[in-house]
Design a protein around this motif. Structure first.
Motif, PDB file in Angstrom:
ATOM      1  N   LYS A   4      -3.628  74.943 -88.269  1.00  0.00           N
ATOM      2  CA  LYS A   4      -4.487  75.499 -87.220  1.00  0.00           C
ATOM      3  C   LYS A   4      -4.575  77.017 -87.393  1.00  0.00           C
ATOM      4  O   LYS A   4      -3.871  77.787 -86.765  1.00  0.00           O
ATOM      5  CB  LYS A   4      -3.930  75.158 -85.837  1.00  0.00           C
ATOM      6  CG  LYS A   4      -3.656  73.674 -85.624  1.00  0.00           C
ATOM      7  CD  LYS A   4      -4.894  72.825 -85.815  1.00  0.00           C
ATOM      8  CE  LYS A   4      -4.608  71.367 -85.524  1.00  0.00           C
ATOM      9  NZ  LYS A   4      -5.694  70.462 -85.874  1.00  0.00           N
ATOM     10  N   SER A  26     -10.268  70.287 -83.676  1.00  0.00           N
ATOM     11  CA  SER A  26      -8.919  70.181 -84.221  1.00  0.00           C
ATOM     12  C   SER A  26      -8.953  69.759 -85.688  1.00  0.00           C
ATOM     13  O   SER A  26      -8.201  70.276 -86.516  1.00  0.00           O
ATOM     14  CB  SER A  26      -8.115  69.172 -83.398  1.00  0.00           C
ATOM     15  OG  SER A  26      -6.825  68.992 -83.938  1.00  0.00           O
ATOM     16  N   VAL A 222      -4.078  67.829 -80.128  1.00  0.00           N
ATOM     17  CA  VAL A 222      -4.595  68.737 -79.110  1.00  0.00           C
ATOM     18  C   VAL A 222      -3.655  68.720 -77.909  1.00  0.00           C
ATOM     19  O   VAL A 222      -2.896  67.775 -77.711  1.00  0.00           O
ATOM     20  CB  VAL A 222      -6.023  68.347 -78.661  1.00  0.00           C
ATOM     21  CG1 VAL A 222      -6.971  68.284 -79.845  1.00  0.00           C
ATOM     22  CG2 VAL A 222      -6.028  67.024 -77.909  1.00  0.00           C
TER      23      VAL A 222
END
Length: 417
Positions: A4, A26, A222
């Motif tokens: 991420k 995501s 998430v």
């Protein structure tokens, strides 16, 4: 799992649009937080809708044929589509724009855009489910096609015209006689005399939208926050810095409003709004007591605006479209009508005394094409206004929104494959 490293995003709304938007972000390397005021995902329009993934059957509500019927809707309480005039400027402006889309050239453009988005969903949904290890049984996914039945032979010319239009954009649909309809769906034998013709589309599917919303978020990387009411946005210069919620402040690099009919409630906090009209629908869900008498796939009764979808061992019957403001009162007459229709069409498949009932609001733009765009501030986005096609357009609109966000921050090119 991707690292991420692209930044953080706060997605407001955990229905099917918020869930797919969160996963699409995501999946591309964003750190995502999902916020919703309900106790779990999929509790709004996603909860007990018609369950149909109509990849090819996306004709918008705004058509010349619809325009001709508005006077009937105003005069009949039993009409499948009901309109209650409201004297506020947003409703009047929505209606004016809706009417402006009721012409042949705009229907063609709208249909082309809806098919573009729906086909992205069709191309990606199966791979998403595999990537998330979501089995078909987890979300009652049924790949059994859809049959739309018509009761008036006079409609055949207009239907053929729409099918011809959609064929230009890659759709394959077949006109069936009443005999062919019953051959495809033997459960329709009791109403064969009522069927003038049908349209069969092999590509269409059915799925439990509520379960799909929950499973996507549950299995995505998430962060979910529920029972969190958005209080206000904190603005710094041309950007949103954070959002204050009843569960605390959330700071992010990007913000996405995917809250359906609540989109304008949120946008008004920054003096913005969109033309989104809540269109009320109803459904009843029956446990199937005899699978041999239940439909094999999805069926739509086009004239009565009722859909039947088998999702696992449940028969979902959904229908009606009411433009009556934000009144969520359950109309017993509408529910009774759906129950009676299910019993009439599929006698013995269900127990007419054993069902759950529901009503919800479809958030609709005037054209039927959702808003997938930047709004108000450089880092504020909206994904809303999908109308009755929210489930069908969910993955496609999420993919397109991520593409726009990534282009806005000059990230590397984004692929939809």
């Amino acid at each position: 799992m991707k690292v991420k490293n692209k930044g953080s995003v706060c997605v407001i709304g955990a229905g099917i649009i918020g869930a797919t938007t969160a996963y699409a972000l995501s999946k591309e390397g964003w750190s995502v937080t999902v916020v919703d005021s309900n106790q779990e995902a999929g509790m709004g329009a996603s909860f007990a809708n018609g369950a149909q993934l109509s990849y090819s059957y996306v004709e918008p509500l705004a058509t010349p044929e619809t325009l001709k019927k508005i006077p009937v809707w105003l005069l009949s309480r039993s009409s499948p589509i009901r309109w209650l005039p409201q004297f506020n400027w947003r409703h009047i402006l929505w209606l004016a724009q809706f009417i402006s889309y009721c012409n042949a050239s705009k229907v063609k453009r709208t249909t082309k855009e809806l098919l573009r988005i729906s086909h992205i969903t069709q191309m990606n949904l199966d791979s998403w489910l595999r990537d998330l290890s979501i089995a078909g049984a987890d979300v009652s996914l049924e790949k059994t096609g859809k049959l739309v039945v018509y009761r008036e032979a006079s409609e055949l010319a207009a239907v053929n015209k729409q099918i011809k239009l959609q064929k230009e954009f890659g759709c394959h649909q077949e006109i069936f006689t009443a005999e062919q309809c019953v051959e495809k769906e033997p459960s329709l034998s009791r109403i064969k005399q009522d069927i003038a013709f049908g349209v069969y589309t092999q590509s269409e599917e059915a799925v439990d939208c509520h379960a799909l919303s929950k499973q996507i978020l549950k299995r995505s990387d998430v962060h979910e926050i529920y029972m969190a009411e958005v209080l206000d946005f904190i603005v710094e210069g041309e950007k949103i810095k954070s959002v204050n919620t009843s569960q605390g402040e959330i700071v992010a690099d990007q913000f996405v409003i995917a809250a359906g009919n609540d989109a304008n409630t949120l946008l008004r906090k920054i003096n913005r709004s969109l033309l989104i009209e809540p269109i009320k629908g109803y459904s009843v869900s029956f446990p199937i007591v005899n699978m041999d008498l239940a439909p094999n796939g999805s069926i739509t009764d086009q004239n009565r605006k009722v859909v039947f979808a088998r999702i696992g061992t449940t028969l979902r019957v959904a229908g009606f479209a009411e433009i009556v403001g934000r009144n969520l009162k359950l109309d017993k007459a509408r529910i009774d009508s759906l129950v009676a229709e299910a019993e009439r069409v599929f006698p013995g498949a269900i127990d007419p005394k054993n069902f759950s009932s529901w009503t919800g609001m479809r958030p609709a733009s005037p054209s039927g094409v959702p808003y997938i765009e930047n709004i108000g501030h450089k880092n504020l986005w909206v994904n809303a206004g999908h109308g009755s096609l929210g489930l069908t357009l969910s993955v496609g609109s999420a993919v397109l929104l991520v593409r726009k966000i990534e282009e806005s921050v000059e990230s590397r090119p984004f692929s939809i494959s």
